[in-house]
Design a protein around this motif. Structure first.
Motif, mmCIF file in Angstrom:
data_model
loop_
_atom_site.group_PDB
_atom_site.id
_atom_site.type_symbol
_atom_site.label_atom_id
_atom_site.label_comp_id
_atom_site.label_asym_id
_atom_site.label_seq_id
_atom_site.Cartn_x
_atom_site.Cartn_y
_atom_site.Cartn_z
ATOM 1 N N LEU A 92 0.477 3.856 1.500
ATOM 2 C CA LEU A 92 -0.087 3.631 0.169
ATOM 3 C C LEU A 92 -1.308 4.516 -0.019
ATOM 4 O O LEU A 92 -2.228 4.508 0.793
ATOM 5 N N LEU A 93 -1.308 5.298 -1.090
ATOM 6 C CA LEU A 93 -2.455 6.155 -1.390
ATOM 7 C C LEU A 93 -3.395 5.494 -2.389
ATOM 8 O O LEU A 93 -4.602 5.505 -2.199
ATOM 9 N N THR A 94 -2.830 4.950 -3.461
ATOM 10 C CA THR A 94 -3.675 4.338 -4.481
ATOM 11 C C THR A 94 -2.867 3.433 -5.394
ATOM 12 O O THR A 94 -1.639 3.578 -5.498
ATOM 13 N N ILE A 95 -3.543 2.516 -5.999
ATOM 14 C CA ILE A 95 -2.961 1.711 -7.074
ATOM 15 C C ILE A 95 -3.457 2.349 -8.368
ATOM 16 O O ILE A 95 -4.670 2.368 -8.636
ATOM 17 N N VAL A 96 -2.538 2.932 -9.116
ATOM 18 C CA VAL A 96 -2.901 3.650 -10.334
ATOM 19 C C VAL A 96 -3.471 2.692 -11.367
ATOM 20 O O VAL A 96 -4.513 2.943 -11.962
ATOM 21 N N VAL A 97 -2.781 1.615 -11.583
ATOM 22 C CA VAL A 97 -3.247 0.571 -12.482
ATOM 23 C C VAL A 97 -2.797 -0.757 -11.883
ATOM 24 O O VAL A 97 -1.701 -0.876 -11.374
ATOM 25 N N GLY A 98 -3.678 -1.730 -11.907
ATOM 26 C CA GLY A 98 -3.361 -3.019 -11.318
ATOM 27 C C GLY A 98 -3.751 -4.169 -12.220
ATOM 28 O O GLY A 98 -4.323 -3.976 -13.289
ATOM 29 N N LYS A 99 -3.403 -5.363 -11.785
ATOM 30 C CA LYS A 99 -3.734 -6.602 -12.482
ATOM 31 C C LYS A 99 -3.158 -6.642 -13.899
ATOM 32 O O LYS A 99 -3.800 -7.105 -14.825
#
Length: 158
Positions: free
Chosen positions: A149-156
């Motif tokens: 996993l590199l990043t969560i682009v958009v979450g929640k």
């Protein structure tokens, strides 16, 4: 070759769930299949990585046993080496969001080489996927056996 691999994936997702009474085909040949650990096949995507063809398969929500880890995992993204379509090899499973059907899993997948991105690392291969209905993630799948996993682009999201 590419069409045979695609036919393999289209058929392998439904092959374990049911066998149709009459199989129809046109300009295709089933060369092999994989049960995908009993997970649904929602969006298969084939990507050439070096001298291999790698399949990335998104799944609807649910829970299945992963023989690679030995544990129960929420359906997410399966990664298979389909270079030899007669003997696809399951490489990794990235768990998805808990939940059933559309509320869980990781149905959608996109893959690209870093060389095709303006600021991408030219030596990398990237996977973009949804995490159920709450997030979008970017993974480094340069080594498809060990996705990171590199990043969560958009979450929640909700």
């Amino acid at each position: 070759m590419r069409y045979r691999i695609f036919a393999l994936l289209v058929l392998c997702g439904s092959a374990f769930a049911q066998t149709p009474a009459k199989v129809e085909k046109r300009d295709m040949e089933l060369m092999g299949s994989h049960d995908l650990q009993g997970r649904s096949a929602y969006q298969p995507l084939i990507h050439r990585q070096g001298d291999r063809w790698i399949a990335y398969v998104g799944h609807h929500g649910g829970l299945s046993r992963n023989p690679l880890s030995g544990g129960e995992e929420h359906n997410g993204t399966s990664i298979l080496d389909v270079t030899d379509p007669k003997s696809p090899r399951y490489l990794a499973h990235i768990p998805g969001e808990p939940g059933k059907e559309e509320a869980g899993g990781a149905q959608m997948v996109q893959v690209c080489d870093g060389s095709g991105l303006p600021r991408g690392d030219k030596s990398k291969v990237y996977l973009l996927r949804n995490y159920g209905d709450t997030a979008h993630e970017i993974w480094d799948v340069t080594n498809p056996v060990k996705p990171a996993l590199l990043t969560i682009v958009v979450g929640k999201l909700k």
